[in-house]
Design a protein around this motif. Structure first.
Motif, mmCIF file in Angstrom:
data_model
loop_
_atom_site.group_PDB
_atom_site.id
_atom_site.type_symbol
_atom_site.label_atom_id
_atom_site.label_comp_id
_atom_site.label_asym_id
_atom_site.label_seq_id
_atom_site.Cartn_x
_atom_site.Cartn_y
_atom_site.Cartn_z
ATOM 1 N N GLN A 95 0.746 -1.096 0.040
ATOM 2 C CA GLN A 95 -0.122 0.116 0.136
ATOM 3 C C GLN A 95 0.866 1.411 -0.050
ATOM 4 O O GLN A 95 0.381 2.295 -0.411
ATOM 5 N N ASN A 96 2.021 1.211 0.686
ATOM 6 C CA ASN A 96 2.877 2.311 0.694
ATOM 7 C C ASN A 96 4.110 2.122 -0.001
ATOM 8 O O ASN A 96 5.014 3.010 0.072
ATOM 9 N N GLY A 97 4.057 1.234 -0.887
ATOM 10 C CA GLY A 97 5.395 0.963 -1.990
ATOM 11 C C GLY A 97 6.465 0.593 -1.274
ATOM 12 O O GLY A 97 7.409 0.278 -1.840
ATOM 13 N N ASN A 98 6.528 0.322 0.004
ATOM 14 C CA ASN A 98 7.651 -0.370 0.520
ATOM 15 C C ASN A 98 7.182 -1.471 1.705
ATOM 16 O O ASN A 98 7.913 -1.723 2.469
ATOM 17 N N ASP A 99 6.034 -1.848 1.691
ATOM 18 C CA ASP A 99 5.451 -2.942 2.698
ATOM 19 C C ASP A 99 5.002 -4.013 1.779
ATOM 20 O O ASP A 99 4.039 -4.949 2.514
ATOM 21 N N GLY A 100 5.575 -4.382 0.761
ATOM 22 C CA GLY A 100 5.037 -5.563 0.272
ATOM 23 C C GLY A 100 6.040 -6.785 -0.317
ATOM 24 O O GLY A 100 7.223 -6.594 0.245
ATOM 25 N N ARG A 101 5.827 -7.655 -0.939
ATOM 26 C CA ARG A 101 6.923 -8.798 -1.186
ATOM 27 C C ARG A 101 7.534 -8.508 -2.365
ATOM 28 O O ARG A 101 8.726 -8.932 -2.484
ATOM 29 N N ALA A 102 7.482 -7.379 -3.177
ATOM 30 C CA ALA A 102 8.175 -6.980 -4.470
ATOM 31 C C ALA A 102 9.109 -5.842 -4.008
ATOM 32 O O ALA A 102 8.967 -5.438 -2.877
ATOM 33 N N PRO A 103 10.072 -5.346 -4.768
ATOM 34 C CA PRO A 103 10.969 -4.369 -4.198
ATOM 35 C C PRO A 103 10.361 -3.064 -3.805
ATOM 36 O O PRO A 103 9.161 -2.739 -4.294
ATOM 37 N N ASN A 104 11.089 -2.437 -3.058
ATOM 38 C CA ASN A 104 10.593 -1.131 -2.558
ATOM 39 C C ASN A 104 10.719 -0.004 -3.514
ATOM 40 O O ASN A 104 11.589 0.169 -4.151
ATOM 41 N N ILE A 105 9.582 0.744 -3.789
ATOM 42 C CA ILE A 105 9.519 1.767 -4.908
ATOM 43 C C ILE A 105 9.009 2.799 -4.142
ATOM 44 O O ILE A 105 8.917 4.012 -4.873
ATOM 45 N N ALA A 106 8.867 2.939 -2.857
ATOM 46 C CA ALA A 106 8.486 4.161 -2.294
ATOM 47 C C ALA A 106 9.705 5.053 -2.311
ATOM 48 O O ALA A 106 10.913 4.831 -2.204
ATOM 49 N N GLY A 107 9.428 6.591 -2.655
ATOM 50 C CA GLY A 107 10.565 7.405 -2.862
ATOM 51 C C GLY A 107 11.387 7.242 -4.063
ATOM 52 O O GLY A 107 12.776 7.456 -4.107
ATOM 53 N N LEU A 108 10.958 6.474 -4.811
ATOM 54 C CA LEU A 108 11.506 5.854 -6.263
ATOM 55 C C LEU A 108 12.503 7.089 -6.758
ATOM 56 O O LEU A 108 12.063 8.284 -7.092
ATOM 57 N N ASP A 109 13.623 6.774 -7.024
ATOM 58 C CA ASP A 109 14.749 7.957 -7.634
ATOM 59 C C ASP A 109 14.958 7.471 -8.761
ATOM 60 O O ASP A 109 15.869 6.756 -9.046
#
Length: 107
Positions: free
Chosen positions: A51-65
């Protein structure tokens, strides 16, 4: 007449207009965070990335640079068999820009 001489003989207004057209074709669409959040949910990105881009089983995409062009490339032609490809017909360029700006806004 040389190409340089032709460019300098163009009226300034025409030269300015053509510059904007060239630059406009190279730039990314401006993204909208609110729309990006909606598209992120509608396309089920949260199912793997969380839900927050950093709390799933896939790579973290929250704050994507990542640049828009790199993001679009990754979206269209993924490097993994797990993530589906999203052609332009499924997520258009503007929606992709919205998703990217939303992801960049996440902590």
């Amino acid at each position: 007449m040389s190409p340089i001489r032709i460019v300098f003989s163009l009226p300034p207004t025409l030269l300015l207009l053509s510059s904007f057209l060239v630059l406009g074709g190279c730039s990314a669409p401006e993204g909208n965070i609110t729309d990006g959040k909606r598209w992120y949910s509608m396309h089920n990105c949260h199912a793997c990335h969380g839900q927050n881009g950093n709390d799933g089983r896939a790579p973290n995409i929250a704050g994507l640079d990542m640049s828009y062009r790199a993001f679009l490339s990754r979206l269209r032609e993924t490097e993994t068999a797990v993530m589906p490809r999203y052609p332009k017909e499924k997520i258009n360029d503007q929606d992709a820009a919205d998703i990217l700006v939303y992801l960049k806004s996440l902590d």
